[in-house]
Enzyme design. Structure first.
Site, PDB file in Angstrom:
ATOM      1  N   GLU A 347      45.399 -41.590  60.578  1.00  0.00           N
ATOM      2  CA  GLU A 347      46.443 -41.909  59.596  1.00  0.00           C
ATOM      3  C   GLU A 347      46.564 -40.895  58.442  1.00  0.00           C
ATOM      4  O   GLU A 347      46.710 -41.287  57.294  1.00  0.00           O
ATOM      5  CB  GLU A 347      46.188 -43.303  59.000  1.00  0.00           C
ATOM      6  CG  GLU A 347      46.203 -44.391  60.049  1.00  0.00           C
ATOM      7  CD  GLU A 347      45.860 -45.762  59.487  1.00  0.00           C
ATOM      8  OE1 GLU A 347      46.528 -46.727  59.861  1.00  0.00           O
ATOM      9  OE2 GLU A 347      44.925 -45.877  58.666  1.00  0.00           O
TER      10      GLU A 347
HETATM   11  C1  NGO Z   1      43.467 -48.923  61.154  1.00  0.00           C
HETATM   12  C2  NGO Z   1      43.160 -47.988  60.012  1.00  0.00           C
HETATM   13  C3  NGO Z   1      42.087 -48.531  59.091  1.00  0.00           C
HETATM   14  C4  NGO Z   1      42.361 -49.990  58.730  1.00  0.00           C
HETATM   15  C5  NGO Z   1      42.460 -50.794  60.006  1.00  0.00           C
HETATM   16  C6  NGO Z   1      42.766 -52.243  59.709  1.00  0.00           C
HETATM   17  C7  NGO Z   1      42.272 -47.176  61.908  1.00  0.00           C
HETATM   18  C8  NGO Z   1      41.589 -46.316  62.872  1.00  0.00           C
HETATM   19  N1  NGO Z   1      42.706 -46.813  60.715  1.00  0.00           N
HETATM   20  O1  NGO Z   1      42.517 -48.478  62.141  1.00  0.00           O
HETATM   21  O2  NGO Z   1      42.042 -47.751  57.924  1.00  0.00           O
HETATM   22  O3  NGO Z   1      41.314 -50.482  57.943  1.00  0.00           O
HETATM   23  O4  NGO Z   1      43.446 -50.295  60.867  1.00  0.00           O
HETATM   24  O5  NGO Z   1      42.864 -53.041  60.833  1.00  0.00           O
END
Ligand code: NGO
Length: 545
Positions: A347
């Protein structure tokens, strides 16, 4: 409590014989547990590869000793495994269970742990357990196999074995042979200590819990926008400032390097590998708040206590960024005996794509320089991955396929199946539901080897279940989200797909209620699981410990 013995109260009368079984049904909670006799009907999780029952039972008594035998080079380690087992059995039995070395077969009535190489099918973590009326014999190629096998011995004893105070005997195990080894080499859980911080004691308890179900990896998500949780001596403000808060604005906290070493040692004692994660270049607000030079504009960010994602990035074209990454990876890699170093990589929505690729490629080199294999969330497949690097699939199937095309292994953590922060259903108060509601059946009914088209069993290193902690603040909440879903994931990682079936599994899982309760584990009592109010042994009758 001494069980009231209905049998002797009514002995000798026809009336008693007729009504005894009815009374036993009604007052079963006061009776001795029936003797387990059918090893193939025990409620083991993960389900073993092969079980052969021989229809009798072994009894653990005050006279039982734990005998260990191994080549001299591994004698200390095997003895420690023996001590671990004895330590698990002593509190509830009240027996001394001395641990001793032997050169030949031990006396009758013993538990015998034997390390002897040469059973190729069992591999590093497999074991063979042969139980006769006279002996419980556990053998393996490596100490890790003995350790996995002793978890089976724990589960074959009544659930009360997990209690911390002396419970009434008898302690009996059905006889037969179990041969068992894992489907996947990597079977993990992840704990996010960044969004909310958890103590060393909590992490150690979590390690003990996952070891019972034969997991072998604990991934620690050590840094994120809301907090930096691992001391880096060359960049001290990361923790003194960046670790000083958490989601919701609490006081946060961090592990000193000594704390981290203590966690690593505890994990090693449970044959669990710690995979440390420093999430970058996104998810770095805590670092960006601690050191202004890591920002492209040279200005420190404010600490962040919300739960948005995707707004932060390290400055990928400043040289100081790579000095920073090198220092962090060097210090943490030196404290980490396992082969992996997780660099996050998820992300990074505010990092230009080219910058992101440049950054991941450079960080991969740094990780390798410090002797580790790089692991990252599936986005890292945008970069040029090298042999030994590993992609962790969580959301994007195209990224998982790209990993296979690049010839690197995949860890399967689909958010819709393995994310332990996902709510069970719309009534769950903890957790999130952006990926799915994940009931206990849904968490179990899937196969890593067929989940993403183009990613097959040979491409997969294993499975991992992440517990993100935006909404999770204490150990009880951790347990409620983890149990019982992680238990099903443990079976997916260990037991061959052909042996897995929800209808059969849910009955076994229901029998673990007594174990969760004996260990004081706070679990979600899903209505989909036939929870056994009393323990049912392989004798087929009901009793309560
Ligand atoms: C995503 C995000 C995390 C969040 C999570 C919550 C990934 C790999 N990046 O998973 O930062 O905490 O969802 O469900």
């Amino acid at each position: 409590m001494i069980p009231f013995n209905l049998n002797s109260a009514f002995r000798g009368t026809g009336w008693a014989v007729l009504h005894f079984s009815i009374l036993m049904g009604v007052f079963s909670c006061t009776a001795d547990p029936p003797t387990p006799k059918d090893l193939s009907k025990e409620h083991l999780i993960p389900k073993p590869v092969e079980v052969l029952a021989t229809g009798s039972s072994f009894r653990l008594t005050e006279a039982t000793g734990v005998y260990v035998q191994s080549p001299p080079a591994q004698a200390d380690e095997v003895r420690q495994v023996g001590e671990y087992l004895a330590g698990k059995l002593r509190p509830a039995t009240g027996f001394g269970l001395p641990v001793q070395n032997v050169d030949n077969a031990p006396p009758e009535g013993s538990i015998y742990l034997l390390l002897s190489e040469g059973d190729a099918e069992l591999g590093e973590e497999g074991y063979e357990l042969v139980i006769t009326e006279e002996l419980v014999k556990l053998s393996a190629n490596a100490p890790a196999g003995l350790f996995r096998g002793l978890q089976t011995i724990r589960q074959l004893l009544p659930a009360a074995i997990e209690k911390s105070e002396v419970q009434p005997a008898p302690w009996e195990i059905a006889t037969g042979t179990i041969r068992d080894y894992p489907s996947y080499a990597y079977r993990g859980a992840m704990l996010d200590v960044a969004r909310h911080f958890f103590s060393v004691e909590d992490v150690k308890r979590f390690i003990e819990q996952i070891a019972l179900y034969k997991l072998n990896v604990l991934h620690l998500h050590l840094t994120d926008d809301q907090g930096w949780r691992i001391e880096i001596k060359s960049w001290p403000k990361l923790t003194t400032h960046g670790g000083s808060t958490q989601v919701g604005g609490g006081q946060g906290g961090y592990f000193t390097q000594e704390d981290y070493a203590e966690i690593v040692r505890h994990a090693q004692d449970h044959y669990i590998t710690i995979v440390p994660e420093i999430d970058m270049p996104g998810h770095t607000n805590a670092a960006l708040a601690s050191y202004p030079e890591l920002n492209c504009d040279g200005k420190a960010r404010e600490l962040y206590t919300g739960i948005e994602v995707g707004f932060s990035t390290l400055c990928t074209d400043k040289e100081v960024t790579y000095q920073f990454v090198d220092d962090v990876v060097r210090e943490l890699a030196a404290l980490t005996p396992g082969p992996y170093f997780h660099i996050g990589g998820d992300e990074s929505h505010v990092t230009e794509k080219d910058d992101y690729i440049f950054f991941i490629n450079r960080v991969q080199d740094i990780v390798q320089t410090h002797g580790k294999q790089m692991v990252g969330w599936d986005e890292i497949t945008l970069a040029e991955l090298e042999e030994g690097s590993v992609a962790q699939f969580w959301a994007n199937a195209e990224h998982a396929k790209a990993a296979v095309e690049q010839g690197v292994k995949v860890i399967m953590s689909p958010a819709t199946k393995t994310y332990l922060d996902m709510q069970y259903d719309s009534t769950t108060t903890l957790g999130l539901h952006w990926a799915a509601y994940i009931e206990v059946d849904s968490a179990y009914i899937w196969d890593p080897a067929t989940f993403v088209e183009g990613v097959s069993k040979d491409d997969i290193l294993g499975i991992e279940s992440p517990l993100w902690s935006e909404t999770i603040t204490n150990m009880d909440e951790i347990e409620y989200m983890v149990f019982p879903r992680l238990v099903g994931h443990a079976e997916i990682g260990w037991t061959p797909a052909s042996e897995r079936n929800w209808e059969e599994y849910k009955v076994r899982l229901g029998r673990h209620k007594a174990r969760f309760e004996a260990m004081g584990i706070d679990y979600y009592p899903s209505a989909l699981v036939p929870w056994a109010e009393a323990e049912v042994t392989s004798a087929g009758e009901s009793s309560e410990q």
